[in-house]
Design an enzyme around this catalytic site. Structure first.
Site, PDB file in Angstrom:
ATOM      1  N   ASP A  86      38.082 -22.326  -9.047  1.00 15.17           N
ATOM      2  CA  ASP A  86      37.454 -21.041  -9.339  1.00 15.17           C
ATOM      3  C   ASP A  86      37.531 -20.689 -10.820  1.00 15.17           C
ATOM      4  O   ASP A  86      38.594 -20.342 -11.327  1.00 15.17           O
ATOM      5  CB  ASP A  86      38.150 -19.958  -8.494  1.00 15.17           C
ATOM      6  CG  ASP A  86      37.483 -18.596  -8.618  1.00 15.17           C
ATOM      7  OD1 ASP A  86      36.310 -18.538  -9.046  1.00 15.17           O
ATOM      8  OD2 ASP A  86      38.130 -17.591  -8.285  1.00 15.17           O
ATOM      9  N   ASP A 280      30.683 -18.813 -12.488  1.00 14.75           N
ATOM     10  CA  ASP A 280      31.704 -18.697 -11.450  1.00 14.75           C
ATOM     11  C   ASP A 280      31.549 -19.760 -10.365  1.00 14.75           C
ATOM     12  O   ASP A 280      30.764 -19.603  -9.432  1.00 14.75           O
ATOM     13  CB  ASP A 280      31.615 -17.285 -10.844  1.00 14.75           C
ATOM     14  CG  ASP A 280      32.750 -16.979  -9.893  1.00 14.75           C
ATOM     15  OD1 ASP A 280      33.631 -17.831  -9.704  1.00 14.75           O
ATOM     16  OD2 ASP A 280      32.755 -15.868  -9.341  1.00 14.75           O
TER      17      ASP A 280
END
Ligand SMILES: *[C@@H]1O[C@H](CO)[C@@H](O)[C@H](O)[C@H]1NC(C)=O
Ligand SMILES: *[C@@H]1O[C@H](CO)[C@@H](O)[C@H](O)[C@H]1NC(C)=O
Ligand SMILES: *[C@@H]1O[C@H](CO)[C@@H](O)[C@H](O)[C@H]1NC(C)=O
Ligand SMILES: *[C@@H]1O[C@H](CO)[C@@H](O)[C@H](O)[C@H]1NC(C)=O
Ligand SMILES: *[C@@H]1O[C@H](CO)[C@@H](O)[C@H](O)[C@H]1NC(C)=O
Length: 473
Positions: A86, A280
């Site tokens: 992430d 992201d």
């Protein structure tokens, strides 16, 4: 990390392909650390299917099923964990087997592995202030600890991470964003600690806090992340770098400025956008300003579902050679995302796929409305790009991805300015005038979750909302 709705069932269709990353061997081996990333299929598809029927939004909170993960170990003796990778958060955390969540009947943490602090001879307690929550309302809280961690064959003798004594995710997360965005800083007001990228530098494994991510295309199941290096065979030159956007001079999130969005020949919104977007990997979908999304939906004939905060298109659009592609420009470099990369299959475990009223199969469209939340370029964008994240120099470099490239040539990312090998700096980068928020906005539970994010588009797409009632699951 911004998770989105309805992706869960899609993973069932992804083929299982594994090919390893090969690092050059020999005396001049660069100081890099490469890891393969992989998407996973649902653990219990039937269960998921039922959940989805009962409450679409609730399952939407758990789209971990299609996100990219890596394998690692924690503790001594090592226990295996798989972790979502992430770029949108900065803490590594893992579940503990005894938590209320992990001990629930469906055994939700078993597939990803857990960490039992007291079973590890190298465990050290740090503090009880670990508490992370993501925009979708999921999260974990418990202790910060330090222990031995292994990833990509590299052992990190001592790394700080969180242990989720309470959690709502079956799989831990490896946040690799700026240390300033750690919850220890944002929530407890403490100094940042060395997260994984920083600790790899501190340990001398890599020279600079920088890494490259190649997710590969939608039909491929694996990609890779290379800490401390660039694989020049995985993109189509030129590789161009631009500054990370800062909020009041503080670099805390991996945001860059999007300056133009074009669908085929049609410019979407203003020809001179200046919006900050978060890169992201922890978000399956891309979230853009509602008016732009509304224009894209209208142009491609997407049908918006306000409950799911997502839109559907006929699956046949993915095979339509004359369908337009979507081009994202960042001052100079452009990344073109083909329509078929934006259309996600929703075949359920029971083999059913949602259909429109006329019986034609409905697929999930890869772009959703951001509403009041952060603008996010998630996996539906990132697969089409090779992205180098240089946290040390606050730069991001982009080039179009070279899909399925099996060649590899690794160049080390050194220190100092212009550290990204082969990258050309954009000469006049545009500063964002919209989309920048205060630090830690993304992790604050106050930020709109998937449910509330779609208000703007709900109004904009009233006609679509009526139509979506006709999507049959
Ligand atoms: C992770 O480990 C699992 C189980 O050993 C294996 O099947 C999978 O291929 C591994 N994936 C990666 C990305 O290393
Ligand atoms: C580890 O064991 C100690 C002593 O039995 C106990 O007080 C502590 O709560 C345990 N810690 C965890 C994380 O289970
Ligand atoms: C973690 O933070 C959330 C949101 O601020 C809060 O509701 C929750 O009580 C906290 N959990 C713990 C264990 O402190
Ligand atoms: C990449 O490989 C996958 C799996 O073999 C294939 O389905 C896909 O079409 C390939 N992508 C491109 C762009 O060639
Ligand atoms: C293919 O896409 C083009 C452009 O969006 C559209 O005009 C055409 O109707 C589509 N064809 C089919 C068979 O759906």
């Amino acid at each position: 990390m911004r998770k989105s709705s309805l992706i869960a069932a899609a993973a069932a269709t992804f083929a299982h392909v594994t090919h390893g990353l090969s690092l050059p061997k020999g005396r001049h081996e660069p100081r890099v650390l490469g890891l393969e990333t992989q998407r996973r299929a649902p653990r219990n598809p039937v269960h998921r299917d039922k959940l989805r029927k009962r409450d679409t939004l609730e399952v939407g909170l758990d789209n971990e099923e299609t996100l990219y993960f890596i394998n690692g170990t924690v503790g001594t003796p090592p226990t295996s964990v798989r972790l979502h990778i992430d770029t949108g958060s900065s803490d590594l955390w893992v579940n503990t087997p005894a938590s209320e969540f992990c001990t629930s009947a469906s055994n939700p943490c078993a597939y990803a592995g857990t960490y039992s602090a007291n079973s590890s001879s190298t465990y050290q307690y740090i503090a009880s202030n670990f508490n992370i929550s993501y925009v979708d309302g999921s999260g974990a809280s418990g202790d910060y600890v330090s222990d031995t961690v292994t990833i990509g064959g590299q052992t990190i003798g001592r790394l700080q991470f969180g242990v989720g004594y309470s959690s709502t995710n079956g799989q831990g997360i490896l946040g690799i964003g700026y240390p300033l965005n750690e919850v220890q800083v944002g929530r407890a007001g403490l100094q940042p600690y060395n997260n994984l990228p920083a600790q790899l530098v501190a340990d001398g494994v890599i020279q600079s806090m920088a890494y490259s991510i190649w997710l590969n295309d939608l039909d491929a199941n694996t990609g890779n992340i290379l800490f401390g290096g660039v694989d020049t065979e995985k993109y189509i030159p030129p590789l161009m770098s631009l500054p990370v956007e800062s909020a009041s001079g503080v670099y805390a999130e991996l945001m860059v400025t999007l300056t133009r969005l074009q669908l085929g020949e049609q410019i979407i919104g203003s020809p001179d956008l200046a919006i900050a977007v978060l890169l992201d990997t922890g978000s399956s979908l891309t979230y853009l300003p509602d008016p732009l999304v509304s224009d894209i939906y209208a142009a491609v004939g997407a049908v918006f579902d306000s409950d799911a905060n997502a839109a559907y298109v006929p699956c046949s659009l993915a095979r339509n050679a004359s369908a337009p592609s979507l081009t994202f420009t960042f001052s100079e470099p452009s990344i073109t995302v083909e329509m078929n990369e934006l259309i996600l299959d929703l075949v359920t475990a029971s083999g059913r796929r949602p259909t429109f009223d006329n019986g034609s199969p409905a697929c999930l469209f890869g772009i959703g409305p951001a509403g009041a939340g952060t603008y996010v370029l998630g996996d539906t964008f990132l697969r089409s790009a090779y992205v180098v994240y240089d946290l040390e120099n606050n730069e991001i470099a982009f080039a179009p991805s070279s899909f399925n490239s099996s060649a590899t040539r690794i160049a080390e990312i050194g220190r100092g300015r212009d550290a990204i090998p082969g990258a050309t700096r954009v000469s006049n980068p545009v500063k964002a005038t919209e989309g920048l928020r205060g630090r830690n906005a993304k992790k604050s539970t106050a930020v709109a979750g998937p449910g509330s994010g779609g208000m703007g588009i709900m109004i904009a797409c009233v006609a679509f909302v009526v139509a979506v009632a006709g999507v049959v699951f």
